[in-house]
Enzyme design. Sequence first.
Site, PDB file in Angstrom:
ATOM      1  N   ASP A 207       0.817  -1.210   0.000  1.00 53.55           N
ATOM      2  CA  ASP A 207       0.000   0.000   0.000  1.00 53.55           C
ATOM      3  C   ASP A 207       0.858   1.271   0.000  1.00 53.55           C
ATOM      4  OD1 ASP A 207      -2.347   1.416  -0.028  1.00 53.55           O
ATOM      5  OD2 ASP A 207      -2.718   1.252   2.122  1.00 53.55           O
TER       6      ASP A 207
ATOM      7  N   HIS B 174       2.384   3.151  -8.908  1.00 56.44           N
ATOM      8  CA  HIS B 174       2.248   1.690  -9.034  1.00 56.44           C
ATOM      9  C   HIS B 174       3.480   1.114  -9.745  1.00 56.44           C
ATOM     10  CE1 HIS B 174      -1.721   2.037  -7.490  1.00 56.44           C
ATOM     11  NE2 HIS B 174      -2.229   2.642  -8.543  1.00 56.44           N
TER      12      HIS B 174
ATOM     13  N   LEU C 254      10.788 -20.299  -3.720  1.00 54.90           N
ATOM     14  CA  LEU C 254       9.705 -19.514  -3.139  1.00 54.90           C
ATOM     15  C   LEU C 254       8.415 -19.614  -3.954  1.00 54.90           C
ATOM     16  CD1 LEU C 254       9.019 -16.967  -1.183  1.00 54.90           C
ATOM     17  CD2 LEU C 254       9.551 -15.612  -3.201  1.00 54.90           C
TER      18      LEU C 254
HETATM   19  C1  IPE Z   1      -5.463  -2.717  -0.020  1.00 52.52           C
HETATM   20  O1  IPE Z   1      -5.116  -1.391  -0.214  1.00 52.52           O
HETATM   21  C2  IPE Z   1      -5.451  -3.465  -1.306  1.00 52.52           C
HETATM   22  C3  IPE Z   1      -4.142  -3.656  -1.914  1.00 52.52           C
HETATM   23  C4  IPE Z   1      -2.996  -3.279  -1.432  1.00 52.52           C
HETATM   24  C5  IPE Z   1      -4.147  -4.361  -3.165  1.00 52.52           C
HETATM   25  P1  IPE Z   1      -6.227  -0.274  -0.436  1.00 52.52           P
HETATM   26  O2  IPE Z   1      -5.490   0.998  -0.603  1.00 52.52           O
HETATM   27  O3  IPE Z   1      -7.154  -0.670  -1.507  1.00 52.52           O
HETATM   28  O4  IPE Z   1      -7.013  -0.317   0.947  1.00 52.52           O
HETATM   29  P2  IPE Z   1      -7.795   0.818   1.724  1.00 52.52           P
HETATM   30  O5  IPE Z   1      -8.775   1.410   0.753  1.00 52.52           O
HETATM   31  O6  IPE Z   1      -6.802   1.815   2.197  1.00 52.52           O
HETATM   32  O7  IPE Z   1      -8.429   0.104   2.867  1.00 52.52           O
HETATM   33  C1  IPE Z   2      -1.586   0.154  -3.306  1.00 54.92           C
HETATM   34  O1  IPE Z   2      -1.373   1.521  -3.370  1.00 54.92           O
HETATM   35  C2  IPE Z   2      -1.836  -0.456  -4.651  1.00 54.92           C
HETATM   36  C3  IPE Z   2      -3.204  -0.962  -4.844  1.00 54.92           C
HETATM   37  C4  IPE Z   2      -4.162  -0.925  -3.968  1.00 54.92           C
HETATM   38  C5  IPE Z   2      -3.493  -1.549  -6.123  1.00 54.92           C
HETATM   39  P1  IPE Z   2      -2.569   2.553  -3.380  1.00 54.92           P
HETATM   40  O2  IPE Z   2      -2.936   2.830  -4.791  1.00 54.92           O
HETATM   41  O3  IPE Z   2      -3.679   2.099  -2.520  1.00 54.92           O
HETATM   42  O4  IPE Z   2      -1.872   3.828  -2.736  1.00 54.92           O
HETATM   43  P2  IPE Z   2      -2.518   4.880  -1.758  1.00 54.92           P
HETATM   44  O5  IPE Z   2      -3.092   4.116  -0.605  1.00 54.92           O
HETATM   45  O6  IPE Z   2      -3.577   5.600  -2.532  1.00 54.92           O
HETATM   46  O7  IPE Z   2      -1.381   5.747  -1.365  1.00 54.92           O
HETATM   47 MG    MG Z   3      -4.105   2.374  -0.579  1.00 51.70          MG
END
Ligand code: IPE
Ligand code: IPE
Ligand code: MG
Length: 255
Positions: free
Chosen positions: A34, A51, A145
């Site tokens: 995240d 990403h 792994l």
């Molecule tokens: C969780 O992150 C999902 C992934 C890392 C794939 P999100 O960014 O979607 O989760 P929330 O919205 O902060 O809970």
């Molecule tokens: C995690 O990073 C990737 C996915 C959930 C696919 P985010 O896109 O949720 O990044 P933030 O939370 O907005 O910073």
């Molecule tokens: Mg996120």
Amino acid sequence: MKKLFAFFKKNKDTKDNIELDKSKIPEHIAIIMDGNGRWAKERNLPRALGHRAGVEAIRKVVKECNNLGVKYLTLYAFSTENWNRPMQEVESLMKLLVEYLKNEFEELNNNDVVINSIGNISKLPRLCRVELDKAYEKTKNNKGLVLNLALNYGGRSEIVDAVKKISLDLKNKKISEDEITEDLFSKYLYTGEMPDPDLIIRPSGELRLSNFLLWQSAYSELWFSDINWPDFHEEELKSAIADYQKRDRRFGKVK
Ligand code: IPE
Ligand code: IPE
Ligand code: MG
């Protein structure tokens, strides 16, 4: 001055040389990757570049886990709720998945990594499914792994899917009601025969599971860090493992 230099050197050494107990390496590590969006925002970049930068962290962590002898690494890459993001972002994530599989396949295969996934893959774009199928097929006999990609994954839908499969087997008399135990139920989840995660890591400062491995996390150790996923690196992973190794996992018992 000499003292100051020695102080910095000492601190640097302790950060760069985290000693791990090789006999207590977690068998299964799961990571909620995240903070890609916030990483990009801090740099005035589009979220898609966040990403993309996250892929570099994946590379580092996969390599380190393989070196350390971790058996399973589950990476939360796309949740069932992530479909609610703008279409453009969803598309860029799907494109990145295809690119990742194409670009990394050879190195992963050379390092004996088994590529696997959990989640409802049938709903992913065709190109993703094609690349995933190729990767499963070509790496299934590897011995290193297991890289388990959580794609269109949601803990709740995983449990509902398991209930549906069990109901069908009951109806078809493949199993009887008294055979339904926690162990049997686990086998109907996407993770099947995999052990539950010993350690769940979430970077980016969020303190929640966001629908990740709800059943399997019952006794997982949780570790949070403030840095965003694209900045995650080997030493951060080792800090998490070092912390895990100090914990007393009681599983409800008394010592
Ligand atoms: C969780 O992150 C999902 C992934 C890392 C794939 P999100 O960014 O979607 O989760 P929330 O919205 O902060 O809970
Ligand atoms: C995690 O990073 C990737 C996915 C959930 C696919 P985010 O896109 O949720 O990044 P933030 O939370 O907005 O910073
Ligand atoms: Mg996120």
